[in-house]
Motif scaffolding. Structure first.
Motif, mmCIF file in Angstrom:
data_model
loop_
_atom_site.group_PDB
_atom_site.id
_atom_site.type_symbol
_atom_site.label_atom_id
_atom_site.label_comp_id
_atom_site.label_asym_id
_atom_site.label_seq_id
_atom_site.Cartn_x
_atom_site.Cartn_y
_atom_site.Cartn_z
ATOM 1 N N LEU A 62 -16.881 15.327 17.413
ATOM 2 C CA LEU A 62 -17.176 16.385 16.454
ATOM 3 C C LEU A 62 -17.989 15.879 15.253
ATOM 4 O O LEU A 62 -18.536 16.677 14.493
ATOM 5 C CB LEU A 62 -15.872 17.015 15.942
ATOM 6 C CG LEU A 62 -15.017 17.706 17.004
ATOM 7 C CD1 LEU A 62 -13.645 18.059 16.432
ATOM 8 C CD2 LEU A 62 -15.722 18.951 17.526
ATOM 9 N N LEU A 63 -18.061 14.556 15.108
ATOM 10 C CA LEU A 63 -18.741 13.972 13.947
ATOM 11 C C LEU A 63 -20.017 13.211 14.307
ATOM 12 O O LEU A 63 -20.623 12.595 13.432
ATOM 13 C CB LEU A 63 -17.779 13.019 13.215
ATOM 14 C CG LEU A 63 -16.528 13.672 12.638
ATOM 15 C CD1 LEU A 63 -15.585 12.607 12.097
ATOM 16 C CD2 LEU A 63 -16.893 14.677 11.559
ATOM 17 N N LEU A 64 -20.426 13.282 15.548
ATOM 18 C CA LEU A 64 -21.572 12.486 15.996
ATOM 19 C C LEU A 64 -22.865 12.810 15.242
ATOM 20 O O LEU A 64 -23.708 11.929 15.075
ATOM 21 C CB LEU A 64 -21.789 12.653 17.502
ATOM 22 C CG LEU A 64 -20.712 12.015 18.384
ATOM 23 C CD1 LEU A 64 -20.962 12.362 19.849
ATOM 24 C CD2 LEU A 64 -20.671 10.505 18.181
ATOM 25 N N GLU A 65 -23.042 14.026 14.802
ATOM 26 C CA GLU A 65 -24.271 14.426 14.107
ATOM 27 C C GLU A 65 -24.146 14.334 12.581
ATOM 28 O O GLU A 65 -25.095 14.654 11.872
ATOM 29 C CB GLU A 65 -24.667 15.852 14.512
ATOM 30 C CG GLU A 65 -24.905 16.022 16.007
ATOM 31 C CD GLU A 65 -26.011 15.112 16.544
ATOM 32 O OE1 GLU A 65 -27.036 14.967 15.855
ATOM 33 O OE2 GLU A 65 -25.833 14.544 17.633
ATOM 34 N N GLU A 66 -23.013 13.913 12.088
ATOM 35 C CA GLU A 66 -22.775 13.845 10.639
ATOM 36 C C GLU A 66 -23.479 12.600 10.068
ATOM 37 O O GLU A 66 -23.207 11.484 10.496
ATOM 38 C CB GLU A 66 -21.274 13.777 10.359
ATOM 39 C CG GLU A 66 -20.895 13.842 8.921
ATOM 40 C CD GLU A 66 -21.310 15.130 8.235
ATOM 41 O OE1 GLU A 66 -21.613 15.066 7.037
ATOM 42 O OE2 GLU A 66 -21.356 16.192 8.889
ATOM 43 N N PRO A 67 -24.402 12.764 9.109
ATOM 44 C CA PRO A 67 -25.174 11.625 8.610
ATOM 45 C C PRO A 67 -24.358 10.548 7.901
ATOM 46 O O PRO A 67 -24.761 9.388 7.877
ATOM 47 C CB PRO A 67 -26.188 12.247 7.649
ATOM 48 C CG PRO A 67 -25.753 13.634 7.409
ATOM 49 C CD PRO A 67 -24.816 14.030 8.501
ATOM 50 N N GLN A 68 -23.201 10.885 7.348
ATOM 51 C CA GLN A 68 -22.383 9.891 6.657
ATOM 52 C C GLN A 68 -21.411 9.177 7.597
ATOM 53 O O GLN A 68 -20.664 8.307 7.149
ATOM 54 C CB GLN A 68 -21.578 10.552 5.534
ATOM 55 C CG GLN A 68 -22.415 10.923 4.332
ATOM 56 C CD GLN A 68 -21.599 11.672 3.304
ATOM 57 O OE1 GLN A 68 -21.740 12.869 3.188
ATOM 58 N NE2 GLN A 68 -20.742 10.973 2.592
ATOM 59 N N VAL A 69 -21.442 9.537 8.873
ATOM 60 C CA VAL A 69 -20.485 8.990 9.835
ATOM 61 C C VAL A 69 -21.212 8.174 10.895
ATOM 62 O O VAL A 69 -22.256 8.574 11.398
ATOM 63 C CB VAL A 69 -19.693 10.138 10.524
ATOM 64 C CG1 VAL A 69 -18.775 9.586 11.609
ATOM 65 C CG2 VAL A 69 -18.904 10.925 9.492
ATOM 66 N N GLN A 70 -20.619 7.030 11.232
ATOM 67 C CA GLN A 70 -21.099 6.263 12.372
ATOM 68 C C GLN A 70 -19.918 6.043 13.309
ATOM 69 O O GLN A 70 -18.892 5.486 12.903
ATOM 70 C CB GLN A 70 -21.690 4.921 11.952
ATOM 71 C CG GLN A 70 -22.273 4.168 13.129
ATOM 72 C CD GLN A 70 -23.053 2.936 12.717
ATOM 73 O OE1 GLN A 70 -23.248 2.675 11.532
ATOM 74 N NE2 GLN A 70 -23.496 2.180 13.691
#
Length: 149
Positions: free
Chosen positions: A128-136
């Motif tokens: 769910l967070l793959l496209e979040e820029p602050q998340v790797q």
């Protein structure tokens, strides 16, 4: 942050401790940060993120002139914001999309100088967070393959 569970309750000591090589019996305590410091907060897993985001708030409160970790809020200190990276091995997030979205919003509120790293051991939450820029999201497969040669 020292976290103690007794029965159903959880207590947190709002101090930042680090390992001085003596084990848990003689931890060091970090009492302040300079604005140019880079802080890494590490936890084994998270359900709600309360310990992680509480640690970020504590770090910000100990940072001289660091402002609000780069978030756009009234009263923020100008200059170089304190860089904070959060690493959690397993993003459990109660296996609930709403909890993941709440974590995402809290992270966004911390500003672009705050980043979140986790492994893909629980794809139900991390996908769910793959496209979040602050998340790797780090692949555990790559890690295992490089160490099992």
């Amino acid at each position: 942050i020292k976290k103690t569970r007794v029965g159903g309750s959880v207590e947190q000591e709002q101090k930042l401790f680090f390992d001085q090589g003596q084990g848990e019996s003689e931890p060091g305590e970090k009492a302040s940060f300079d604005p140019e410091d880079e802080v890494v907060i590490i936890d084994d897993f998270t359900n709600s993120g309360s310990t992680l985001f509480g640690a970020v708030a504590l770090v910000r409160s100990l940072a001289a002139g660091a402002g609000d970790c780069g978030a756009d809020t009234e009263g923020a200190t100008e200059g170089s914001p304190l860089a904070v990276s959060i690493f959690v091995t397993h993003l459990v997030a109660a296996y609930d999309e709403k909890v993941v979205m709440s974590l995402r919003e809290k992270l966004r509120g911390l500003g672009p100088k705050c980043r979140f790293y986790t492994t893909n051991t629980i794809p139900l939450t991390t996908d769910l967070l793959l496209e979040e820029p602050q998340v790797q999201v780090l692949s555990i497969v790559d890690f295992l393959a490089s160490h099992l040669k």
